[in-house]
Design a protein around this motif. Structure first.
Motif, short mmCIF file in Angstrom:
data_model
loop_
_atom_site.label_atom_id
_atom_site.label_comp_id
_atom_site.label_asym_id
_atom_site.label_seq_id
_atom_site.Cartn_x
_atom_site.Cartn_y
_atom_site.Cartn_z
N TRP A 57 -1.93 -1.48 8.33
CA TRP A 57 -1.97 -1.41 9.80
C TRP A 57 -3.43 -1.23 10.22
N THR A 58 -3.96 -2.15 10.99
CA THR A 58 -5.35 -2.05 11.41
C THR A 58 -5.45 -1.68 12.88
N GLN A 84 6.95 5.45 1.08
CA GLN A 84 5.76 5.75 0.29
C GLN A 84 4.52 5.66 1.18
N VAL A 85 3.48 6.36 0.78
CA VAL A 85 2.16 6.21 1.36
C VAL A 85 1.16 6.05 0.22
N THR A 86 0.03 5.49 0.54
CA THR A 86 -1.01 5.31 -0.48
C THR A 86 -2.20 6.19 -0.14
N ILE A 112 -5.24 6.01 11.69
CA ILE A 112 -4.93 7.29 12.32
C ILE A 112 -4.04 8.14 11.42
N LEU A 113 -3.03 7.54 10.82
CA LEU A 113 -2.04 8.31 10.08
C LEU A 113 -2.45 8.65 8.67
N MET A 114 -3.39 7.90 8.09
CA MET A 114 -3.77 8.16 6.71
C MET A 114 -4.56 9.46 6.59
N PRO A 115 -4.39 10.21 5.48
CA PRO A 115 -5.05 11.51 5.37
C PRO A 115 -6.49 11.45 4.87
N GLN A 116 -6.97 10.27 4.50
CA GLN A 116 -8.33 10.17 3.98
C GLN A 116 -9.14 9.14 4.77
N ASP A 117 -10.45 9.26 4.72
CA ASP A 117 -11.29 8.29 5.40
C ASP A 117 -12.02 7.44 4.36
N ASN A 118 -12.89 6.58 4.84
CA ASN A 118 -13.70 5.71 3.97
C ASN A 118 -12.85 4.83 3.05
N MET A 119 -11.65 4.45 3.52
CA MET A 119 -10.78 3.65 2.67
C MET A 119 -10.61 2.22 3.18
N ALA A 120 -11.27 1.86 4.27
CA ALA A 120 -11.10 0.51 4.81
C ALA A 120 -11.58 -0.54 3.81
N TYR A 121 -12.80 -0.37 3.32
CA TYR A 121 -13.35 -1.38 2.42
C TYR A 121 -12.60 -1.43 1.09
#
Length: 449
Positions: A57-58, A84-86, A112-121
């Motif tokens: 989801w972007t 599941q979540v990743t 927004i919902l993911m618990p970590q940042d810096n994961m787009a790339y």
């Protein structure tokens, strides 16, 4: 004495990987190494629902309204669908699937919902490597003219960033979505901004584009705005896909998935196809109710599992699912009886038909009056008027919202009679506007053939 339970085999291989292994030599040696029998392999292969359908989801030029609606969904709810979540590219199981045949659905990425940042790339790179196949791409928010097709920004500036590359450079939202589209099994645009451009893409009363030259995923033929696939196709064709010296739009998005670049109405973006040969599906509204989003996604997951019809079989001309957008908002409205009798509200809050107060329900398609908002309660048309946020041309063609329509879509005698009953003056100017709306143009970029 009870029979022993069947041996549980956990070898870290998915059904897709097994099917790949079954087609190559050396399978017997691999089985011996793992201590597996053919029965074990059969059991692994037959458990098709164990493999998740992944969701990426972007968020681009967005307010987060669709995400809020997504969280508020009740039928089905998020917890009914997402199992599941990743986190850091590793799937974590939350619960067992509760919807028959839906199987595991893994929310891989959500800004927004993911618990970590810096994961787009890292997510983009893993998706391009096929790690998340098959995945559904959900696009929320508008896209931007980052590459100067319409407007030349100051050098190295940008409108929207999804994060950073390993070298510390900006990862453009355009680049992020472009790359994710390449391998997506299905693509959904949710919300007015992501579908046809919405409010950020206003044309100032059909006069000129907004300063940011935003666009939706699909062409808006009423305002003459190209959708994102057609936009990045033109960017690539003109050699404009560079950012800070690097070519980030490095392929023709139509060629990647062997899609036709067809300019036929309502525009070329409607003809782009995903890896499953499906067009972009529009979950239109500003925003749509959570249940509309969830049910549309569930239908897509079932199709990806081979258990449901293709999304393309139930889309209208603007790529909206007919099971939600097949009828006019007016046709779903409990006030329609007043409309038929020519009884119209004189003040806001009156129970009669609000056509006289500016309702555009005769010009837009949605189930809002019928299904409500959360759990069947509330909704924009339960107390207000329809502003046609599910339609291309929104908001420019439907302003001012709280004023009688400029004209019914002539020559409908029913609407003409309603207009007269509501005290709406149908003049030459309003007739011209209605004709203009009825004959939209194919979106075309300046200087683009």
């Amino acid at each position: 004495m009870k029979d022993p339970k069947p041996r549980q085999v956990k070898v870290g291989i998915s059904r897709r990987d097994f099917m790949k292994l079954a087609g190559i030599t050396g399978l017997t040696a691999w089985m011996m190494e793992k201590g597996l029998t053919w029965k074990d392999l059969f059991n692994m292969a037959s458990d098709s629902l164990a493999d998740p359908i992944n969701v990426i989801w972007t968020g681009n030029g967005w307010c987060g309204g669709n995400t809020i609606a997504f969280i508020d969904a009740m039928n089905p709810a998020v917890e009914d669908v997402i199992t599941q979540v990743t986190i850091n590219l590793q799937p974590i199981t939350l619960r067992a699937p509760s919807i028959a045949n839906l199987g595991n659905v893994n929310l891989v990425y959500h800004p927004i919902l993911m618990p970590q940042d810096n994961m787009a790339y890292p997510t983009m790179e893993a998706a391009l490597a096929g790690v998340f196949d098959p995945y559904v791409l959900v696009v929320e928010g508008t896209m931007y003219d980052e590459f100067g097709l319409y407007y030349q920004k100051p050098k190295d500036s940008f409108w929207c960033s999804a994060g950073r590359t390993p070298s510390g450079n900006v990862l453009l939202c355009d680049e992020f979505v472009f790359n994710l589209m390449k391998r997506a099994a299905l693509v959904y645009a949710t919300g007015a901004c992501a579908t046809y451009g919405g409010i950020p893409s206003t044309t100032n009363g059909l006069g000129q584009r907004s300063p940011t030259y935003t666009m939706g995923m699909l062409d808006d033929p009423y305002r003459g705005i190209l959708g994102f696939p057609a936009y990045i196709h033109e960017v690539y064709q003109k050699g404009l896909g560079y950012f800070r010296g690097e070519q980030v739009i490095d392929e023709d998005i139509y060629a990647v998935t062997n899609s036709p670049y067809n300019t036929a109405y309502p525009g070329p973006s409607y003809h782009w196809l995903s890896t499953l040969k499906q067009p972009i599906v529009a979950i239109a509204a500003d925003p749509p109710a959570g249940d509309w989003i969830m049910r549309t996604l569930v239908a897509g997951v079932l199709y990806a599992r081979g258990l449901g019809p293709a999304p393309s079989e139930s889309l209208d001309v603007f790529n909206r699912p007919k099971y939600f957008y097949g009828n006019e908002t007016h046709q779903n409205c409990p006030r329609a009886g007043f409309f038929a009798q020519g009884i119209f509200a004189k003040n806001f809050g009156d129970p009669q038909c609000t056509y006289s107060q500016g309702c555009k329900g005769t010009e837009a398609n949605s189930p809002a009056p019928l299904l409500g908002w959360v759990g069947g309660v509330g909704g924009c048309t339960r107390g207000g008027v329809c502003i046609a946020c599910t339609a291309p041309g929104f908001p420019d063609l439907y302003e001012p919202f709280y004023a009688p329509p400029n004209a019914p879509t002539l020559p409908s005698t029913t609407l003409l009679a309603a207009a007269v009953g509501a005290g709406i003056v149908v003049g030459v100017g309003s007739y011209y506007l209605s004709r203009r709306r009825g004959k939209p143009t194919i979106p075309k970029a300046k200087g683009v053939s």
